[in-house]
Design an enzyme around this catalytic site. Structure first.
Site, PDB file in Angstrom:
ATOM      1  N   LYS A 154       0.888  -1.162   0.000  1.00  0.00           N
ATOM      2  CA  LYS A 154       0.000   0.000   0.000  1.00  0.00           C
ATOM      3  C   LYS A 154       0.928   1.215   0.000  1.00  0.00           C
ATOM      4  CE  LYS A 154      -4.207   1.646   2.236  1.00  0.00           C
ATOM      5  NZ  LYS A 154      -5.054   1.780   1.056  1.00  0.00           N
TER       6      LYS A 154
HETATM    7  N1  PPE Z   1      -7.508  -1.111  -3.483  1.00  0.00           N
HETATM    8  C1  PPE Z   1      -6.978   0.118  -3.293  1.00  0.00           C
HETATM    9  C2  PPE Z   1      -6.237   0.757  -4.391  1.00  0.00           C
HETATM   10  C3  PPE Z   1      -7.161   0.734  -2.058  1.00  0.00           C
HETATM   11  O1  PPE Z   1      -6.653   1.943  -1.859  1.00  0.00           O
HETATM   12  C4  PPE Z   1      -7.900   0.100  -1.040  1.00  0.00           C
HETATM   13  C5  PPE Z   1      -8.114   0.763   0.283  1.00  0.00           C
HETATM   14  C6  PPE Z   1      -8.418  -1.187  -1.299  1.00  0.00           C
HETATM   15  C7  PPE Z   1      -8.178  -1.767  -2.528  1.00  0.00           C
HETATM   16  C8  PPE Z   1      -9.153  -1.969  -0.250  1.00  0.00           C
HETATM   17  O2  PPE Z   1      -8.283  -2.414   0.760  1.00  0.00           O
HETATM   18  P1  PPE Z   1      -8.784  -2.650   2.255  1.00  0.00           P
HETATM   19  O3  PPE Z   1      -9.049  -1.320   2.831  1.00  0.00           O
HETATM   20  O4  PPE Z   1      -7.670  -3.369   2.905  1.00  0.00           O
HETATM   21  O5  PPE Z   1     -10.019  -3.477   2.151  1.00  0.00           O
HETATM   22  N2  PPE Z   1      -8.117   2.163   0.244  1.00  0.00           N
HETATM   23  C9  PPE Z   1      -7.895   2.926   1.459  1.00  0.00           C
HETATM   24  C10 PPE Z   1      -7.636   4.388   1.174  1.00  0.00           C
HETATM   25  C11 PPE Z   1      -8.794   5.283   0.963  1.00  0.00           C
HETATM   26  C12 PPE Z   1      -8.390   6.749   0.955  1.00  0.00           C
HETATM   27  O6  PPE Z   1      -9.081   7.541   0.267  1.00  0.00           O
HETATM   28  O7  PPE Z   1      -7.431   7.140   1.618  1.00  0.00           O
HETATM   29  C13 PPE Z   1      -8.998   2.661   2.465  1.00  0.00           C
HETATM   30  O8  PPE Z   1     -10.095   2.243   2.101  1.00  0.00           O
HETATM   31  O9  PPE Z   1      -8.734   2.860   3.653  1.00  0.00           O
END
Ligand code: PPE
Length: 304
Positions: free
Chosen positions: A158
């Protein structure tokens, strides 16, 4: 964000919210090298609790490891900082943001010599894609930008820098009147939303893309487990853009976006044009789970 009361954790110390600042020559500000997490704490019958804290911190460690950044704090220290970020700011529900960045000790692309810093902040953050998104679903467009090839940016991390791609995509989508962008990988298969993973339902089967060019989302893993509890297997496969158009249901999953139904892709109605039945069931299971209402899943919650 900056002008608030409260406390932010920076490198082991609690600072008043407005004093948690960095220098303009901070390495990560110039080159985007660093990584972060996003967690949520929910209100439960036993008080606020963080959902899947250990998994998120493990992913932060993995992200740092992929970027070859040595984390100066162990998991227990970061876990305590996340819990205290919620409690010290008096929050009953919160979004929690740990961030790992390189400091202002030096500039130049090679970060050797720049110190690693870690911060944790928490604040109240409602429905990520707008108040109606969770109930009524959203309209998305397939982006003109591709998601990263694994040899360009490794999406298992991430990493801060992968989000320039997300920002280009979401701005394009919003300018065109959509709520969110869906990105394909460089081979043209469905990867993920700008900040969510994606699921597709067709003929009662739950499908998700492989995560080669997508984040290994923790909400995605939660959905798979909750689907299994409901007796549904999830199949990972390459998904094409036209499979999206012909889906019975589509939804996005993410910590911020939670479980958001998708009712339109590229001006094509998905299913009935309303959030589907399976999406609804999984949404209900998800919210029951994060609020501590599923006894068998309480182990995913850490009291604040
Ligand atoms: N893909 C991406 C690109 C992504 O950023 C997130 C989370 C996910 C999938 C889902 O991952 P998870 O949260 O582990 O289920 N995106 C984070 C950032 C949002 C933001 O605007 O800052 C989040 O949802 O916390």
């Amino acid at each position: 964000m900056q002008d608030r009361d409260g406390f932010i954790w920076l490198d082991g110390q609690w600072l008043p919210w407005r004093d948690a600042k960095v220098h303009v020559l901070t390495h990560t500000l110039h080159y985007g090298y660093g990584c972060f997490e996003g967690l949520r704490a929910y209100e439960t019958a036993d008080g606020p609790a963080i959902f899947r804290l250990d998994e998120h911190l493990r992913r932060l460690e993995d992200s740092a490891h992929i970027l070859a950044i040595d984390l100066p704090f162990d998991r227990a220290t970061l876990a305590a900082a996340c819990r205290e970020a919620v409690s010290s700011n008096g929050l009953s529900a919160a979004y929690i943001r740990p961030l790992v960045f390189l400091g202002a000790e030096k500039l130049g692309v090679d970060p050797a010599g720049a110190a690693t810093h870690v911060m944790v902040a928490a604040w109240s953050w409602g429905a990520y894609l707008g108040g109606k998104a969770l109930d009524e679903g959203i309209r998305v467009r397939v982006s003109s930008y591709a998601r990263h090839h694994p040899n360009v940016q490794m999406c298992r991390a991430k990493a801060i820098s992968t989000y320039a791609n997300s920002i280009l995509a979401v701005r394009e989508a919003r300018r065109d009147g959509y709520d969110e962008a869906l990105l394909l990988d460089t081979d043209g298969y469905v990867a993920e939303g700008s900040s969510e993973n994606i699921f597709v339902v067709r003929d009662g089967e739950l499908l998700q893309p492989e995560t080669t060019s997508a984040l290994d989302g923790i909400t995605r893993r939660t959905v798979c487990a909750l689907a299994a509890d409901l007796g549904l297997a999830v199949r990972s496969k390459r998904i094409t853009r036209d499979e999206l158009y012909c889906a019975d249901e589509i939804f996005l999953s993410g910590t911020a976006a939670e479980i958001t139904p998708v009712v339109e892709v590229d001006r094509r109605r998905i299913g009935s044009g309303r959030p589907g039945a399976l999406t609804r069931r999984l949404q209900q299971a998800f919210f029951a789970c994060v609020r501590g209402e599923l006894p068998e899943r309480r182990g995913w919650l850490t009291a604040v």
